[in-house]
Write a protein that holds these residues in place. Structure first.
Motif, PDB file in Angstrom:
ATOM      1  N   GLN A   1       1.408   2.094  -7.176  1.00 27.18           N
ATOM      2  CA  GLN A   1       2.371   2.052  -6.080  1.00 27.18           C
ATOM      3  C   GLN A   1       3.342   0.881  -6.164  1.00 27.18           C
ATOM      4  O   GLN A   1       4.505   1.009  -5.795  1.00 27.18           O
ATOM      5  CB  GLN A   1       1.576   1.966  -4.769  1.00 27.18           C
ATOM      6  CG  GLN A   1       2.273   2.529  -3.572  1.00 27.18           C
ATOM      7  CD  GLN A   1       1.407   2.430  -2.338  1.00 27.18           C
ATOM      8  OE1 GLN A   1       0.330   1.828  -2.353  1.00 27.18           O
ATOM      9  NE2 GLN A   1       1.870   2.999  -1.252  1.00 27.18           N
ATOM     10  N   ILE A   2       2.856  -0.272  -6.605  1.00 29.71           N
ATOM     11  CA  ILE A   2       3.664  -1.493  -6.564  1.00 29.71           C
ATOM     12  C   ILE A   2       4.340  -1.777  -7.899  1.00 29.71           C
ATOM     13  O   ILE A   2       5.563  -1.952  -7.970  1.00 29.71           O
ATOM     14  CB  ILE A   2       2.801  -2.691  -6.119  1.00 29.71           C
ATOM     15  CG1 ILE A   2       2.356  -2.510  -4.665  1.00 29.71           C
ATOM     16  CG2 ILE A   2       3.579  -4.004  -6.289  1.00 29.71           C
ATOM     17  CD1 ILE A   2       1.418  -3.594  -4.164  1.00 29.71           C
ATOM     18  N   ALA A   3       3.543  -1.835  -8.971  1.00 29.21           N
ATOM     19  CA  ALA A   3       4.113  -2.190 -10.282  1.00 29.21           C
ATOM     20  C   ALA A   3       5.250  -1.252 -10.700  1.00 29.21           C
ATOM     21  O   ALA A   3       6.330  -1.724 -11.100  1.00 29.21           O
ATOM     22  CB  ALA A   3       3.010  -2.214 -11.337  1.00 29.21           C
ATOM     23  N   PRO A   4       5.089   0.073 -10.615  1.00 29.00           N
ATOM     24  CA  PRO A   4       6.192   0.952 -11.031  1.00 29.00           C
ATOM     25  C   PRO A   4       7.433   0.806 -10.150  1.00 29.00           C
ATOM     26  O   PRO A   4       8.559   0.934 -10.647  1.00 29.00           O
ATOM     27  CB  PRO A   4       5.592   2.362 -10.902  1.00 29.00           C
ATOM     28  CG  PRO A   4       4.121   2.171 -10.895  1.00 29.00           C
ATOM     29  CD  PRO A   4       3.890   0.855 -10.232  1.00 29.00           C
TER      30      PRO A   4
ATOM     31  N   THR B 294       8.368  -1.785   0.650  1.00 31.56           N
ATOM     32  CA  THR B 294       6.995  -1.841   1.114  1.00 31.56           C
ATOM     33  C   THR B 294       6.200  -0.660   0.577  1.00 31.56           C
ATOM     34  O   THR B 294       6.743   0.441   0.441  1.00 31.56           O
ATOM     35  CB  THR B 294       6.924  -1.842   2.655  1.00 31.56           C
ATOM     36  OG1 THR B 294       5.556  -1.838   3.070  1.00 31.56           O
ATOM     37  CG2 THR B 294       7.641  -0.638   3.244  1.00 31.56           C
ATOM     38  N   PRO B 295       4.930  -0.867   0.268  1.00 31.00           N
ATOM     39  CA  PRO B 295       4.060   0.259  -0.060  1.00 31.00           C
ATOM     40  C   PRO B 295       3.491   0.919   1.189  1.00 31.00           C
ATOM     41  O   PRO B 295       2.714   1.860   1.073  1.00 31.00           O
ATOM     42  CB  PRO B 295       2.946  -0.399  -0.894  1.00 31.00           C
ATOM     43  CG  PRO B 295       2.880  -1.798  -0.388  1.00 31.00           C
ATOM     44  CD  PRO B 295       4.281  -2.166   0.015  1.00 31.00           C
ATOM     45  N   PHE B 296       3.886   0.411   2.368  1.00 28.79           N
ATOM     46  CA  PHE B 296       3.353   0.994   3.599  1.00 28.79           C
ATOM     47  C   PHE B 296       4.404   0.983   4.703  1.00 28.79           C
ATOM     48  O   PHE B 296       4.626  -0.016   5.383  1.00 28.79           O
ATOM     49  CB  PHE B 296       2.115   0.217   4.058  1.00 28.79           C
ATOM     50  CG  PHE B 296       1.492   0.809   5.299  1.00 28.79           C
ATOM     51  CD1 PHE B 296       1.190   2.157   5.355  1.00 28.79           C
ATOM     52  CD2 PHE B 296       1.212   0.025   6.394  1.00 28.79           C
ATOM     53  CE1 PHE B 296       0.623   2.719   6.494  1.00 28.79           C
ATOM     54  CE2 PHE B 296       0.630   0.570   7.541  1.00 28.79           C
ATOM     55  CZ  PHE B 296       0.343   1.915   7.590  1.00 28.79           C
TER      56      PHE B 296
ATOM     57  N   TYR C 204      13.096   0.518   1.519  1.00 31.41           N
ATOM     58  CA  TYR C 204      12.498   1.399   0.522  1.00 31.41           C
ATOM     59  C   TYR C 204      10.981   1.379   0.685  1.00 31.41           C
ATOM     60  O   TYR C 204      10.405   0.372   1.110  1.00 31.41           O
ATOM     61  CB  TYR C 204      12.851   0.949  -0.897  1.00 31.41           C
ATOM     62  CG  TYR C 204      14.282   1.229  -1.309  1.00 31.41           C
ATOM     63  CD1 TYR C 204      14.592   2.273  -2.182  1.00 31.41           C
ATOM     64  CD2 TYR C 204      15.327   0.451  -0.819  1.00 31.41           C
ATOM     65  CE1 TYR C 204      15.902   2.532  -2.560  1.00 31.41           C
ATOM     66  CE2 TYR C 204      16.648   0.703  -1.189  1.00 31.41           C
ATOM     67  CZ  TYR C 204      16.923   1.751  -2.057  1.00 31.41           C
ATOM     68  OH  TYR C 204      18.218   2.005  -2.424  1.00 31.41           O
ATOM     69  N   ALA C 205      10.346   2.487   0.322  1.00 32.91           N
ATOM     70  CA  ALA C 205       8.896   2.577   0.391  1.00 32.91           C
ATOM     71  C   ALA C 205       8.387   3.434  -0.755  1.00 32.91           C
ATOM     72  O   ALA C 205       9.097   4.311  -1.255  1.00 32.91           O
ATOM     73  CB  ALA C 205       8.450   3.168   1.727  1.00 32.91           C
ATOM     74  N   SER C 206       7.155   3.172  -1.169  1.00 30.21           N
ATOM     75  CA  SER C 206       6.497   4.026  -2.160  1.00 30.21           C
ATOM     76  C   SER C 206       5.206   4.546  -1.571  1.00 30.21           C
ATOM     77  O   SER C 206       4.480   3.828  -0.880  1.00 30.21           O
ATOM     78  CB  SER C 206       6.221   3.255  -3.458  1.00 30.21           C
ATOM     79  OG  SER C 206       5.337   2.162  -3.221  1.00 30.21           O
ATOM     80  N   ALA C 207       4.915   5.815  -1.835  1.00 31.64           N
ATOM     81  CA  ALA C 207       3.707   6.449  -1.314  1.00 31.64           C
ATOM     82  C   ALA C 207       3.502   7.783  -2.020  1.00 31.64           C
ATOM     83  O   ALA C 207       4.416   8.325  -2.642  1.00 31.64           O
ATOM     84  CB  ALA C 207       3.812   6.666   0.200  1.00 31.64           C
ATOM     85  N   SER C 208       2.297   8.318  -1.883  1.00 36.07           N
ATOM     86  CA  SER C 208       2.011   9.637  -2.451  1.00 36.07           C
ATOM     87  C   SER C 208       2.462  10.762  -1.538  1.00 36.07           C
ATOM     88  O   SER C 208       2.590  11.898  -1.974  1.00 36.07           O
ATOM     89  CB  SER C 208       0.505   9.775  -2.716  1.00 36.07           C
ATOM     90  OG  SER C 208       0.124   8.969  -3.801  1.00 36.07           O
ATOM     91  N   TYR C 209       2.690  10.429  -0.265  1.00 38.58           N
ATOM     92  CA  TYR C 209       3.095  11.467   0.678  1.00 38.58           C
ATOM     93  C   TYR C 209       4.200  10.961   1.596  1.00 38.58           C
ATOM     94  O   TYR C 209       4.104   9.869   2.160  1.00 38.58           O
ATOM     95  CB  TYR C 209       1.918  11.923   1.543  1.00 38.58           C
ATOM     96  CG  TYR C 209       2.328  12.921   2.602  1.00 38.58           C
ATOM     97  CD1 TYR C 209       2.471  14.268   2.304  1.00 38.58           C
ATOM     98  CD2 TYR C 209       2.624  12.497   3.894  1.00 38.58           C
ATOM     99  CE1 TYR C 209       2.886  15.180   3.263  1.00 38.58           C
ATOM    100  CE2 TYR C 209       3.041  13.400   4.871  1.00 38.58           C
ATOM    101  CZ  TYR C 209       3.171  14.735   4.555  1.00 38.58           C
ATOM    102  OH  TYR C 209       3.588  15.630   5.493  1.00 38.58           O
TER     103      TYR C 209
END
Length: 361
Positions: free
Chosen positions: A131-134, A233-235, A253-258
């Motif tokens: 989630q964070i590194a990429p 944020t990842p959350f 911006y955010a990263s998540a699977s859903y």
């Protein structure tokens, strides 16, 4: 229709759904409750778990972790629950782990800091490696962001994730120019925003939960920082977006699977079934509430694969377990879950998907 007496039927399968109903994460509660009802409906529609009808025992996971663990321990001692899942912070997971301790399967579907290896705990959420590194790599290559200021709540997930940020920053040639942590529910978030304003950074890496993230977003925008700094944020889920307000989400911006804006068959099917069950006025579907659905789905998949609810049987068969759900394909390699992770940018009160990230090596 032939009636089967209750005493002759298999007993219900009861899942303790541990979700926050108070505190900084309490704004997730209504969505989590509504999604818990959907996973119960869907599992029972498909035959339950090992032929047993599923029900949920809601447990407030927003209080002191030791009190949450005591409540789950009481339910276990009384024989009232057969499994544990739900969205709750890592501090609660650490309190629950020794109480559950191999007695029943415990699926933790929330994003977390990684590294969980205790028997009987099955983590299906996103980790920093996915989630964070990429995301840091993508934002360096596509947006030129190299200097970051880390802001987080002061407990295990933000602290451990911050350590991961520092490691990935070194690997990627980035700089972490400062960091600040606040207690959960701390009302003095404006002091942190002031430190960010004075820092020489390109972006802010947020590790804040619930109302703390909402307060930060509002204060950040009020200070005009959204005009010159990116937040990542990842959350950041949909309830937090709504509470922050559209004016406070520019450049977020955010990263998540859903994300509920994912356009694929699994995600759209979840939305359709949710609205069909609850109506269009239901609490918003969010990354947090989807985790509650994911927790039930993971439990059912692992138990059915093992042919038993016993922790030893699940431990012996978890490697290679996989299923398709709202997040896409979730596969366990060893005890580690792998799943697609997306990077998205805020568009008012929702997210637009930018790209699907490539996992770090």
């Amino acid at each position: 229709m032939i009636y089967t007496p209750r005493s002759a039927r298999p007993p219900d399968w009861t899942i303790a759904m541990v979700v926050p109903l108070q505190g900084p994460a309490g704004l997730f509660g209504p969505s989590c409750e509504a999604m818990s009802e959907l996973i119960v409906h869907d599992l029972n529609e498909s035959g339950g778990i090992l032929g047993r009808e599923v029900r949920v025992e809601l447990v407030d996971g927003g209080g002191d972790p030791s009190q949450v663990a005591a409540e789950v321990g009481r339910l276990l001692d009384q024989g009232r629950i057969d499994a544990v899942t739900g969205w709750h912070i890592s501090s609660v997971r650490h309190a629950l782990a020794p109480v559950v301790a191999g007695r029943v399967p415990y699926v933790y579907p929330a994003l977390y800091e990684g590294g969980e290896k205790r028997p009987g705990i099955y983590c299906s959420g996103e980790t920093p490696r996915l989630q964070i590194a990429p995301a840091l790599r993508w934002m360096r290559e596509h947006m030129g962001l190299r200097r970051w200021f880390v802001v987080g709540d002061d407990y295990v997930w933000p602290r451990r994730s911050s350590e991961a940020v520092h490691t990935y920053a070194r690997d990627l040639g980035l700089d972490v120019v400062g960091q600040a942590f606040v207690g959960l529910g701390d009302r003095a978030i404006s002091r942190v925003v002031k430190r960010v304003a004075e820092a020489d950074c390109d972006g802010v890496f947020m590790l804040l939960v619930g109302q703390d993230a909402v307060a930060f977003n509002r204060s950040f925008a009020k200070a005009g920082l959204h005009d010159r700094l990116i937040r990542f944020t990842p959350f950041m889920e949909e309830n937090m977006m709504i509470a922050s307000g559209a004016a406070a989400t520019t450049g977020l911006y955010a990263s998540a699977s859903y994300f509920r804006t994912l356009v694929d068959a699994n995600s759209m099917d979840l939305t359709s079934r949710y609205v069909s069950l609850h109506g269009p006025g239901a609490p918003p579907i969010s990354a947090v509430s989807e985790s509650c659905y994911e927790g039930g789905r993971t439990l059912a998949s692992l138990i059915e694969r093992a042919g038993s609810p016993e922790v030893a049987a699940i431990d012996a068969t978890i490697d290679g377990a996989a299923y398709d759900g709202p997040r896409g394909t979730v596969e366990f390699k060893g005890r580690r879950a792998h799943q697609p992770v997306h990077l998205a940018v805020a568009n008012g009160l929702d997210f637009d998907i930018v790209t699907t990230l490539s996992p770090a090596n």
